[in-house]
Design an enzyme around this catalytic site. Structure first.
Site, PDB file in Angstrom:
ATOM      1  N   HIS A 110      24.591  48.005  62.167  1.00 29.72           N
ATOM      2  CA  HIS A 110      25.551  48.536  61.202  1.00 29.72           C
ATOM      3  C   HIS A 110      25.750  47.605  60.010  1.00 29.72           C
ATOM      4  O   HIS A 110      25.957  48.084  58.894  1.00 29.72           O
ATOM      5  CB  HIS A 110      26.900  48.794  61.882  1.00 29.72           C
ATOM      6  CG  HIS A 110      26.987  50.140  62.533  1.00 29.72           C
ATOM      7  ND1 HIS A 110      26.597  50.361  63.832  1.00 29.72           N
ATOM      8  CD2 HIS A 110      27.410  51.345  62.055  1.00 29.72           C
ATOM      9  CE1 HIS A 110      26.785  51.633  64.139  1.00 29.72           C
ATOM     10  NE2 HIS A 110      27.270  52.254  63.080  1.00 29.72           N
ATOM     11  N   ASN A 127      27.622  60.546  65.720  1.00 27.72           N
ATOM     12  CA  ASN A 127      26.391  59.888  65.280  1.00 27.72           C
ATOM     13  C   ASN A 127      25.328  60.004  66.380  1.00 27.72           C
ATOM     14  O   ASN A 127      24.794  59.006  66.880  1.00 27.72           O
ATOM     15  CB  ASN A 127      26.662  58.422  64.936  1.00 27.72           C
ATOM     16  CG  ASN A 127      25.641  57.854  63.969  1.00 27.72           C
ATOM     17  OD1 ASN A 127      24.668  58.519  63.614  1.00 27.72           O
ATOM     18  ND2 ASN A 127      25.850  56.619  63.549  1.00 27.72           N
TER      19      ASN A 127
END
Length: 461
Positions: free
Chosen positions: A312, A281
């Site tokens: 998140h 990521n």
């Protein structure tokens, strides 16, 4: 967007408009970027909490909070880049901040185009504003020349910088193949090694510990391809539109990794926790570094992991994962700074070190991210109890036994070393010029001696 999310698109529009108002209203203030971060992250958290605890807990359905996570990254990155370019002095910026700093306010068209363009609205990846505008205007990316590895690559970039970008067709085809192969692997193998079996009472009671470790690794290994599928497909979509060209390698081959989100080989062969995070990521890691790690004055590691958990979502498993990641990161850093130098003396010793650290890194990663997959508190704690919190305890002991200098002291030491090297180079050049100048004066004052030396050399020849 309307086809996927219906009326929920209004939440995305509201997020963009709120931060747009802050950007244009508080541009002259030093902390307007923090206002944007707090508002965008707070609104994202509110939407995520509503989705999780009101609508569908534990369901991985397509909802508006996915695109909102991407927009939150873009809005906050834009705010800090405007702050760097219009509210901070040049000497206060790092080289990367100077390169990404925005020197004028974007227009409304540029603002909404950057945040809501079709290429990255669903799954990203996030890119800097300057890279996106350079792509729209057809000019080279400001980061393109800095990412080449050797001088030959820089020369190739310079020679081809004004030419049109090469065709991305082969790169797009390769990334599409990688994407669908990852999806195939995930659909065919994931059910063979379900993560939930790691907390099954019968499995824990009747399986030797070494077999539990192997199964944990295999279960997490077969979970990663779904992320490989999404991020590689998103990267291919941007490349197909012509976005992502990053210059040329030293051998002249084109690079299309300007906004790539992962490097699969480096992930699977990572020999340190940092190496894994640097290749996983990637654009989110860059965002966390630019927004939090480089700007937080106290304990930036913990602050960065906390921000990552908040971004998140609202599941407790995310917070357990990133809290565990703090101690694992500190332990891995201590091992790398204190133990690794002893194994660099010979290739065989380094190979042994790489094998051991690869196994340790993979186990630590799998142990850390189990709550990220299980989501809830009780299953996550049940897994950690089955391991007697062994990795937590080991990492704490390593971090205490092998201390590492604080980040600000390491930065000062690096700056001193850099200055000393620069002074050494300049003094060497001065001595060379002084010696050359003295030799030239000697030749002017003693031309006969010079001629006799030349005659002697001819005789010797």
């Amino acid at each position: 967007m309307s086809f996927c999310f219906y009326n929920e698109v209004s939440f995305l529009c509201l997020c963009c408009h709120m931060d747009l108002w802050i950007l244009f209203t508080y541009t002259s203030q030093d902390d307007h970027s923090m206002y944007c971060l707090v508002v965008a992250l707070g609104y994202l958290s509110f939407c995520q909490i509503t989705r999780v605890y009101v609508f569908d807990y534990g369901m991985y359905s397509a909802d508006f909070t996915g695109p909102m996570m991407v927009i939150t990254q873009k809005i906050t990155s834009l705010a800090f880049e405007i702050h760097d370019g219009m509210a901070r002095k040049e000497e206060q910026l790092t080289p990367n901040q100077k390169m990404l700093a925005i020197r004028r306010m974007p227009s409304l068209l540029e603002y909404f185009s950057y945040n809501c363009n079709f290429m990255g609205i669903l799954a990203g990846p996030t890119c800097s504003y300057n890279d996106y505008i350079a792509f729209i205007e057809g000019s080279p990316s400001p980061r393109r020349h800095l990412r080449t590895e050797v001088e030959a690559g820089r020369r190739a970039n310079h020679q081809r910088g004004r030419q049109a970008d090469p065709s991305p067709n082969m790169v797009v085809a390769r990334k599409l193949a990688t994407s669908f192969l990852s999806l195939l692997v995930f659909l065919s193998v994931c059910k063979v090694f379900p993560v939930e079996r790691n907390i099954d009472d019968h499995f824990i009671a009747n399986t030797p510990f070494y077999a539990q470790v192997v199964f944990l690794y295999l279960s997490m290994l077969t979970t990663r391809p779904k992320y490989y599928f999404v991020w590689t497909l998103a990267d291919a979509i941007n490349n197909a539109a012509g976005f992502g060209f990053n210059g040329y390698d030293s051998d002249g081959s084109a690079r299309w990794d300007l906004i790539s989100n992962l490097r699969i080989t480096n992930i699977e062969l990572a020999t340190s926790f940092k190496m894994f995070l640097d290749n996983w990521n990637i654009q989110t890691a860059h965002w966390l570094k630019r927004v939090c790690y480089e700007r937080c004055p106290y304990n930036p590691t913990a602050a960065t992991f906390l921000l990552s958990a908040m971004w998140h979502g609202a599941y407790p498993g995310y917070y357990l994962t990133f809290l565990t990641g703090i101690v694992v990161t500190l332990a891995a850093r201590a091992v790398r700074h204190n133990i690794r130098p002893h194994f660099l003396g010979s290739p065989s010793h380094k190979l042994v070190y790489d094998i051991i650290t690869w196994a340790g890194t993979q186990i630590a990663i799998c142990y850390t991210v189990v709550p990220f997959v299980l989501l809830s508190v009780e299953p996550s704690l049940k897994f950690y109890r089955s391991w007697c919190f062994s990795v937590h305890i080991a990492c704490v002991l390593i971090a205490l036994a092998l201390p590492v200098k604080p980040r600000h002291l390491r930065l000062k030491e690096q700056q001193r070393q850099t200055q000393a090297q620069q002074l050494g180079v300049s003094s060497h050049q001065d001595n060379h010029h002084h010696h050359h100048y003295s030799h030239h004066l000697q030749q002017q004052h003693h031309p006969q001696a010079t001629d006799s030396n030349c005659i002697q050399k001819d005789k010797t020849s």
